[in-house]
Design a protein around this motif. Structure first.
Motif, PDB file in Angstrom:
ATOM      1  N   VAL A 197      37.437  48.842  41.402  1.00  0.00           N
ATOM      2  CA  VAL A 197      36.095  48.106  40.808  1.00  0.00           C
ATOM      3  C   VAL A 197      36.754  47.488  39.412  1.00  0.00           C
ATOM      4  CG1 VAL A 197      34.596  50.140  41.627  1.00  0.00           C
ATOM      5  CG2 VAL A 197      35.652  50.512  39.415  1.00  0.00           C
ATOM      6  N   GLY A 198      35.607  46.889  38.765  1.00  0.00           N
ATOM      7  CA  GLY A 198      36.228  45.980  37.669  1.00  0.00           C
ATOM      8  C   GLY A 198      36.887  44.655  38.151  1.00  0.00           C
ATOM      9  N   ASN A 199      38.005  44.526  37.365  1.00  0.00           N
ATOM     10  CA  ASN A 199      38.492  43.044  37.691  1.00  0.00           C
ATOM     11  C   ASN A 199      38.643  42.837  39.156  1.00  0.00           C
ATOM     12  OD1 ASN A 199      40.594  41.035  37.577  1.00  0.00           O
ATOM     13  ND2 ASN A 199      40.849  41.388  35.328  1.00  0.00           N
ATOM     14  N   ASN A 200      38.250  41.691  39.416  1.00  0.00           N
ATOM     15  CA  ASN A 200      38.161  41.360  40.595  1.00  0.00           C
ATOM     16  C   ASN A 200      39.563  40.794  41.504  1.00  0.00           C
ATOM     17  OD1 ASN A 200      35.213  41.440  40.906  1.00  0.00           O
ATOM     18  ND2 ASN A 200      34.886  39.354  39.877  1.00  0.00           N
ATOM     19  N   THR A 201      40.448  40.642  40.608  1.00  0.00           N
ATOM     20  CA  THR A 201      41.746  40.052  40.904  1.00  0.00           C
ATOM     21  C   THR A 201      42.833  41.130  41.231  1.00  0.00           C
ATOM     22  OG1 THR A 201      42.597  39.744  38.676  1.00  0.00           O
ATOM     23  CG2 THR A 201      41.389  37.926  39.578  1.00  0.00           C
ATOM     24  N   THR A 202      42.410  42.229  40.975  1.00  0.00           N
ATOM     25  CA  THR A 202      43.494  43.730  40.950  1.00  0.00           C
ATOM     26  C   THR A 202      44.291  43.678  42.277  1.00  0.00           C
ATOM     27  OG1 THR A 202      41.990  44.618  39.459  1.00  0.00           O
ATOM     28  CG2 THR A 202      43.911  45.966  40.373  1.00  0.00           C
ATOM     29  N   ASN A 203      45.448  43.633  42.167  1.00  0.00           N
ATOM     30  CA  ASN A 203      46.440  43.842  43.538  1.00  0.00           C
ATOM     31  C   ASN A 203      47.796  44.400  43.019  1.00  0.00           C
ATOM     32  OD1 ASN A 203      48.004  41.777  42.394  1.00  0.00           O
ATOM     33  ND2 ASN A 203      46.824  40.012  43.700  1.00  0.00           N
TER      34      ASN A 203
ATOM     35  N   SER B 235      49.252  42.834  39.670  1.00  0.00           N
ATOM     36  CA  SER B 235      48.498  42.730  38.649  1.00  0.00           C
ATOM     37  C   SER B 235      49.497  43.204  37.234  1.00  0.00           C
ATOM     38  CB  SER B 235      47.431  43.445  38.794  1.00  0.00           C
ATOM     39  OG  SER B 235      46.363  42.958  39.626  1.00  0.00           O
ATOM     40  N   THR B 236      49.238  42.357  36.459  1.00  0.00           N
ATOM     41  CA  THR B 236      49.895  42.575  34.849  1.00  0.00           C
ATOM     42  C   THR B 236      48.812  42.534  33.806  1.00  0.00           C
ATOM     43  OG1 THR B 236      50.331  40.342  34.472  1.00  0.00           O
ATOM     44  CG2 THR B 236      52.007  42.053  35.628  1.00  0.00           C
ATOM     45  N   LEU B 237      49.011  42.857  32.619  1.00  0.00           N
ATOM     46  CA  LEU B 237      47.963  42.727  31.660  1.00  0.00           C
ATOM     47  C   LEU B 237      47.553  41.110  31.502  1.00  0.00           C
ATOM     48  CD1 LEU B 237      46.095  43.484  29.183  1.00  0.00           C
ATOM     49  CD2 LEU B 237      47.953  43.095  27.774  1.00  0.00           C
ATOM     50  N   GLN B 238      48.826  40.323  31.640  1.00  0.00           N
ATOM     51  CA  GLN B 238      48.354  38.584  31.644  1.00  0.00           C
ATOM     52  C   GLN B 238      47.647  38.247  32.719  1.00  0.00           C
ATOM     53  OE1 GLN B 238      51.383  40.643  31.174  1.00  0.00           O
ATOM     54  NE2 GLN B 238      51.124  40.169  28.674  1.00  0.00           N
ATOM     55  N   SER B 239      47.783  38.846  34.075  1.00  0.00           N
ATOM     56  CA  SER B 239      47.191  38.481  35.163  1.00  0.00           C
ATOM     57  C   SER B 239      45.742  38.847  35.104  1.00  0.00           C
ATOM     58  CB  SER B 239      47.722  38.681  36.491  1.00  0.00           C
ATOM     59  OG  SER B 239      47.480  40.054  36.464  1.00  0.00           O
ATOM     60  N   LEU B 240      45.396  40.025  34.324  1.00  0.00           N
ATOM     61  CA  LEU B 240      43.998  40.548  34.507  1.00  0.00           C
ATOM     62  C   LEU B 240      43.125  39.687  33.525  1.00  0.00           C
ATOM     63  CD1 LEU B 240      44.562  44.377  34.450  1.00  0.00           C
ATOM     64  CD2 LEU B 240      43.833  43.045  36.167  1.00  0.00           C
ATOM     65  N   LEU B 241      43.786  39.637  32.195  1.00  0.00           N
ATOM     66  CA  LEU B 241      43.101  38.646  31.061  1.00  0.00           C
ATOM     67  C   LEU B 241      43.065  37.087  31.737  1.00  0.00           C
ATOM     68  CD1 LEU B 241      44.946  40.108  28.073  1.00  0.00           C
ATOM     69  CD2 LEU B 241      42.770  40.661  28.906  1.00  0.00           C
ATOM     70  N   GLY B 242      43.768  36.755  32.272  1.00  0.00           N
ATOM     71  CA  GLY B 242      43.827  35.401  32.861  1.00  0.00           C
ATOM     72  C   GLY B 242      42.803  35.291  33.843  1.00  0.00           C
ATOM     73  N   ALA B 243      42.295  36.168  34.337  1.00  0.00           N
ATOM     74  CA  ALA B 243      41.169  35.927  35.460  1.00  0.00           C
ATOM     75  C   ALA B 243      39.998  35.134  34.781  1.00  0.00           C
ATOM     76  CB  ALA B 243      40.858  37.364  35.915  1.00  0.00           C
ATOM     77  N   GLY B 244      39.767  35.251  33.562  1.00  0.00           N
ATOM     78  CA  GLY B 244      38.901  34.754  32.698  1.00  0.00           C
ATOM     79  C   GLY B 244      37.681  35.655  32.588  1.00  0.00           C
ATOM     80  N   ALA B 245      36.839  35.541  31.525  1.00  0.00           N
ATOM     81  CA  ALA B 245      35.738  36.231  31.115  1.00  0.00           C
ATOM     82  C   ALA B 245      34.575  36.073  32.369  1.00  0.00           C
ATOM     83  CB  ALA B 245      34.992  35.781  29.819  1.00  0.00           C
ATOM     84  N   GLY B 246      33.959  37.211  32.745  1.00  0.00           N
ATOM     85  CA  GLY B 246      33.269  37.362  33.826  1.00  0.00           C
ATOM     86  C   GLY B 246      33.598  37.701  35.221  1.00  0.00           C
ATOM     87  N   ALA B 247      35.149  37.647  35.339  1.00  0.00           N
ATOM     88  CA  ALA B 247      35.788  37.822  36.706  1.00  0.00           C
ATOM     89  C   ALA B 247      36.008  39.417  36.979  1.00  0.00           C
ATOM     90  CB  ALA B 247      37.090  37.328  36.660  1.00  0.00           C
ATOM     91  N   THR B 248      34.860  40.156  36.691  1.00  0.00           N
ATOM     92  CA  THR B 248      34.897  41.527  36.840  1.00  0.00           C
ATOM     93  C   THR B 248      33.484  41.938  37.611  1.00  0.00           C
ATOM     94  OG1 THR B 248      34.502  43.338  35.725  1.00  0.00           O
ATOM     95  CG2 THR B 248      33.399  41.752  34.665  1.00  0.00           C
ATOM     96  N   SER B 249      33.427  42.891  38.405  1.00  0.00           N
ATOM     97  CA  SER B 249      32.357  43.474  38.841  1.00  0.00           C
ATOM     98  C   SER B 249      31.284  44.362  38.078  1.00  0.00           C
ATOM     99  CB  SER B 249      32.943  44.219  40.351  1.00  0.00           C
ATOM    100  OG  SER B 249      33.567  45.303  39.819  1.00  0.00           O
ATOM    101  N   CYS B 250      31.791  44.516  36.864  1.00  0.00           N
ATOM    102  CA  CYS B 250      31.209  45.379  35.943  1.00  0.00           C
ATOM    103  C   CYS B 250      30.035  44.547  35.156  1.00  0.00           C
ATOM    104  CB  CYS B 250      32.175  45.848  34.808  1.00  0.00           C
ATOM    105  SG  CYS B 250      33.538  46.999  35.547  1.00  0.00           S
ATOM    106  N   LEU B 251      29.244  45.570  34.658  1.00  0.00           N
ATOM    107  CA  LEU B 251      28.040  44.598  33.994  1.00  0.00           C
ATOM    108  C   LEU B 251      28.443  43.962  32.717  1.00  0.00           C
ATOM    109  CD1 LEU B 251      25.026  47.449  34.056  1.00  0.00           C
ATOM    110  CD2 LEU B 251      25.203  44.898  35.145  1.00  0.00           C
TER     111      LEU B 251
END
Length: 306
Positions: free
Chosen positions: A62-68, A71-87
């Motif tokens: 759950v959360g960041n849609n790109t997690t695999n 994943s690193t901090l840079q890749s999670l942040l690079g997903a861009g605002a809103g790229a999450t399944s959280c409210l």
């Protein structure tokens, strides 16, 4: 950076642009919740098996849609605002736990799962936000039933219907109920390391559970205490229900912090330090006069929809 400097830095971020925390005379909670949909499941674990796709048992993310696995901090942040399944669109953090199966079929909810951010210490006004990039594992897939039962993170174990405090998945759940599990994370950080060799040693539990203690001297920084409350849509005969990691007492979960720092700071200051029981907007339904930390779009005031 030493622990004292880290505390000063995150406290400055937490207070910048926000009124000082004000706790009411009657404080019964000091928390806010994060509500996130399941977005995928796969046999990856970017903390325990970084860069090794398929090396882990199956996890539900759950959360960041790109997690695999990569994943690193840079890749999670690079997903861009809103790229999450959280409210909260500015919570790009990754949260995951072992997938539950009924036989060979994954048990995946279609509603938002709740992750609580609470105070794990008695003086909730001293809790500061997680540093960006902090990651850790809670629980162990190798735990025995007694280790799970006596863990400082085990709150209620597994429950369904009127059956509570089960340290393994119950053999039967009343038809139409659901299986729930709650488990608390350590909330004291060493103030130096964002990770450790076992992905646990940089974190510690307070001296007493359930917000009753203080952080030990070697882990002096009080950060939010995560409490995963995960619900699985399964009931009736539970004899074939198991976790990808094994029996119910192998329950564990992972956290990789990629919050927008000012947003997390606003929620920690308003809700945890302020002694409130907040939803994902930082609003306490029982104390509406205290307002909300975030706008109707779950972002800091002035930030546009994403």
């Amino acid at each position: 950076m030493g622990a004292a400097a880290v505390v000063a830095a995150v406290t400055t971020v937490a207070m910048a642009g926000h009124p000082a925390a004000r706790a009411d005379d009657l404080v019964t909670h000091h928390e806010f919740q994060v509500d996130c949909l399941i977005n995928h499941h796969q046999p990856d674990d970017p903390i325990v098996f970084p860069g090794l796709p398929g090396a882990s048992h199956d996890h539900t993310f759950v959360g960041n849609n790109t997690t695999n696995a990569t994943s690193t901090l840079q890749s999670l942040l690079g997903a861009g605002a809103g790229a999450t399944s959280c409210l909260n669109p500015d919570d790009l953090s990754a949260y995951w736990f072992p997938t539950a199966f009924n036989g060979d079929t994954p048990v995946l909810s279609t509603w938002r799962q709740t992750i609580y951010y609470k105070s794990g210490i008695l003086d909730y006004t001293k809790v500061v936000p997680f540093p960006q990039g902090l990651k850790f594992v809670v629980g162990s897939p190798a735990a025995t039933i007694d280790e799970f039962r006596t863990s400082p993170g085990a709150v209620e174990g597994f429950e369904c219907g009127d059956s509570t405090h089960n340290w393994d998945i119950p053999a039967y759940c009343v038809d139409g109920s659901q299986l729930n599990v709650r488990f608390q994370a350590p909330s004291c950080w060493d103030g130096v390391h964002l990770d450790s060799a076992d992905h646990k040693s940089h974190m510690a539990y307070p001296s007493l559970p359930n917000g009753g203690g203080v952080c030990p001297a070697d882990h002096p920084v009080a950060v939010p205490m995560l409490e995963f409350k995960i619900a699985f849509p399964v009931s009736g005969d539970m004899s074939r229900v198991h976790l990808a990691s094994g029996r119910g007492y192998s329950w564990h979960y992972d956290f990789f912090n990629a919050w927008d720092p000012p947003t997390l700071a606003a929620l920690v200051t308003h809700c945890i330090n302020g002694g409130l029981q907040c939803d994902s907007r930082g609003f306490d339904l029982y104390k509406p006069d205290r307002g909300a930390a975030l706008g109707d779009n779950y972002r800091l005031p002035g930030r546009p929809d994403v």
